[in-house]
Design a protein around this motif. Sequence first.
Motif, PDB file in Angstrom:
ATOM      1  N   ALA A   1       0.829  -1.207   0.000  1.00  0.00           N
ATOM      2  CA  ALA A   1       0.000   0.000   0.000  1.00  0.00           C
ATOM      3  C   ALA A   1       0.863   1.256   0.000  1.00  0.00           C
ATOM      4  O   ALA A   1       0.601   2.211  -0.746  1.00  0.00           O
ATOM      5  N   VAL A   2       1.891   1.260   0.829  1.00  0.00           N
ATOM      6  CA  VAL A   2       2.762   2.440   0.917  1.00  0.00           C
ATOM      7  C   VAL A   2       3.474   2.673  -0.413  1.00  0.00           C
ATOM      8  O   VAL A   2       3.477   3.791  -0.948  1.00  0.00           O
TER       9      VAL A   2
ATOM     10  N   ALA B   1      -7.605   0.303  -3.496  1.00  0.00           N
ATOM     11  CA  ALA B   1      -7.766  -1.119  -3.170  1.00  0.00           C
ATOM     12  C   ALA B   1      -6.621  -1.613  -2.295  1.00  0.00           C
ATOM     13  O   ALA B   1      -6.831  -2.406  -1.363  1.00  0.00           O
ATOM     14  N   ALA B   2      -5.387  -1.147  -2.567  1.00  0.00           N
ATOM     15  CA  ALA B   2      -4.232  -1.588  -1.782  1.00  0.00           C
ATOM     16  C   ALA B   2      -4.336  -1.117  -0.335  1.00  0.00           C
ATOM     17  O   ALA B   2      -4.047  -1.876   0.603  1.00  0.00           O
ATOM     18  N   VAL B   3      -4.776   0.127  -0.145  1.00  0.00           N
ATOM     19  CA  VAL B   3      -4.927   0.647   1.212  1.00  0.00           C
ATOM     20  C   VAL B   3      -6.065  -0.076   1.928  1.00  0.00           C
ATOM     21  O   VAL B   3      -5.945  -0.432   3.118  1.00  0.00           O
ATOM     22  N   ALA B   4      -7.165  -0.310   1.231  1.00  0.00           N
ATOM     23  CA  ALA B   4      -8.294  -1.012   1.842  1.00  0.00           C
ATOM     24  C   ALA B   4      -7.895  -2.427   2.257  1.00  0.00           C
ATOM     25  O   ALA B   4      -8.318  -2.923   3.323  1.00  0.00           O
ATOM     26  N   ASP B   5      -7.096  -3.095   1.453  1.00  0.00           N
ATOM     27  CA  ASP B   5      -6.642  -4.450   1.779  1.00  0.00           C
ATOM     28  C   ASP B   5      -5.770  -4.439   3.034  1.00  0.00           C
ATOM     29  O   ASP B   5      -5.898  -5.301   3.907  1.00  0.00           O
TER      30      ASP B   5
ATOM     31  N   PRO C   1      -2.085   7.315  13.278  1.00  0.00           N
ATOM     32  CA  PRO C   1      -1.447   7.014  11.988  1.00  0.00           C
ATOM     33  C   PRO C   1      -2.181   5.930  11.211  1.00  0.00           C
ATOM     34  O   PRO C   1      -2.710   4.977  11.797  1.00  0.00           O
ATOM     35  N   LEU C   2      -2.201   6.087   9.900  1.00  0.00           N
ATOM     36  CA  LEU C   2      -2.803   5.068   9.039  1.00  0.00           C
ATOM     37  C   LEU C   2      -1.877   3.868   8.912  1.00  0.00           C
ATOM     38  O   LEU C   2      -2.312   2.718   9.066  1.00  0.00           O
ATOM     39  N   PHE C   3      -0.612   4.114   8.657  1.00  0.00           N
ATOM     40  CA  PHE C   3       0.330   3.013   8.465  1.00  0.00           C
ATOM     41  C   PHE C   3       1.097   2.756   9.759  1.00  0.00           C
ATOM     42  O   PHE C   3       1.763   3.647  10.293  1.00  0.00           O
ATOM     43  N   LEU C   4       0.979   1.514  10.241  1.00  0.00           N
ATOM     44  CA  LEU C   4       1.512   1.153  11.550  1.00  0.00           C
ATOM     45  C   LEU C   4       2.681   0.179  11.438  1.00  0.00           C
ATOM     46  O   LEU C   4       2.729  -0.656  10.528  1.00  0.00           O
TER      47      LEU C   4
END
Length: 304
Positions: free
Chosen positions: A148-149, A197-201, A215-218
Motif C-alpha cells: 500500500a505504501v 484497493a491496496a490501502v483497503a486491503d 497514523p494510518l500506516f503502523l
Amino acid sequence: MIAPQLSAALEDWLGQGRARRGLAARTVEAYRADVAEFLAFLAAHHGGTAGVAMLERLSIPDLRAFMAHERGRGLSARSLARRLSAVRGFCGWLAEREGFDLSAALSLRGPRVKARLPRPLTPEGARAMLDAVETDAAEPWVAARDLAVTTLLYGLGLRISEALGLNGRDADLPPVLRIVGKGGKERLVPVLPVARAAVADYVRLCPHPIGRDGPLFLGVRGGRLSPRVVQLCMERARARLGLPATATPHALRHSFATHLLAAGGDLRAIQELLGHASLSTTQGYTAVDAGRLLEVYERAHPRA
C-alpha cells in the motif's frame, strides 16, 4: 562563542522564515545549524565573540577561509552551497536591519554544484519492485501494508513522509486526496483505484486498531510506521531483483513523474501533482531527454 544579541537576531530571522515563507521545522533547524556553524568559525578565526560588530567587518577572505575550512572537514560541495545560502540569507537580512553594507562580501560565488539527475525505474522495474515488496514480508498484513505504501509513492507520486503522514481518517481514500507537502503547500492528487484497493486491503488485514486521528500506516508494535522500515523493505527487494542502489522509495516518485510524461502527460500538470513550486524542479525529476522534449514540442506547437 556567539554574542547573545547575535543569537537573538538569528532566532528573529528564523522566526520570520517560519511565518512569512512557511519553512518546515526541519528546514529551520538546518538553517540554524548552518549559520551557527559559520558564526562559531568566525569567532575562532578572528578570536573573541561573534557579534554584530564582527559581521559588519565580514570580508571575502573570511568567507573563503570558511569555505576552505568546511571542505577540509569533508563537507560536500552541495552541502557547502546550502550552508553558504543560509549564511548569505542571514547576513543580508541582518545588514539591512542594522544599516550596514555587506554586498561586496556576499557577492562571493559558492562552489559549483552539478545537478543531480534523478534515476527513475523503468515501468517494468517499478512493477517488479511492487511485486517484490508484496512478497517480501512473512506476515500477510505487513506485506499488504508495504504494498500500500509503495503504491502510494508510485501511483500518486507522494513523498515517503507524505504517505506515512496519512492518518486513519484517510483510510477510505477519496477520488481526490488533499496532500500537505513541503512548507505547508497543499495540492490535490487523483487517487487510482489500485491505490484505494491496496490501502483497503491493508486496513482489512491490519491487526492493530487504526484510530481516526492516529497514523494510518503502523509498525509491528502499533506505532506510526518509520520511513526506515520502508527503505529496508525496498533494499531487500532491489537486491533480489538486481536493481541499482538508486531504486529507493523516492525513486518511485521520480518514476511516477517520468512515466506520466512518457505517456504524454503535461509538464505543468505533473508539476501540480508533485507539488513543486518551480517548473525547473519538475523537469529535473522527470529526467526529460532532448528527444522527448522535441517530440512533445513538435506535436504541440501550432506552427509544427
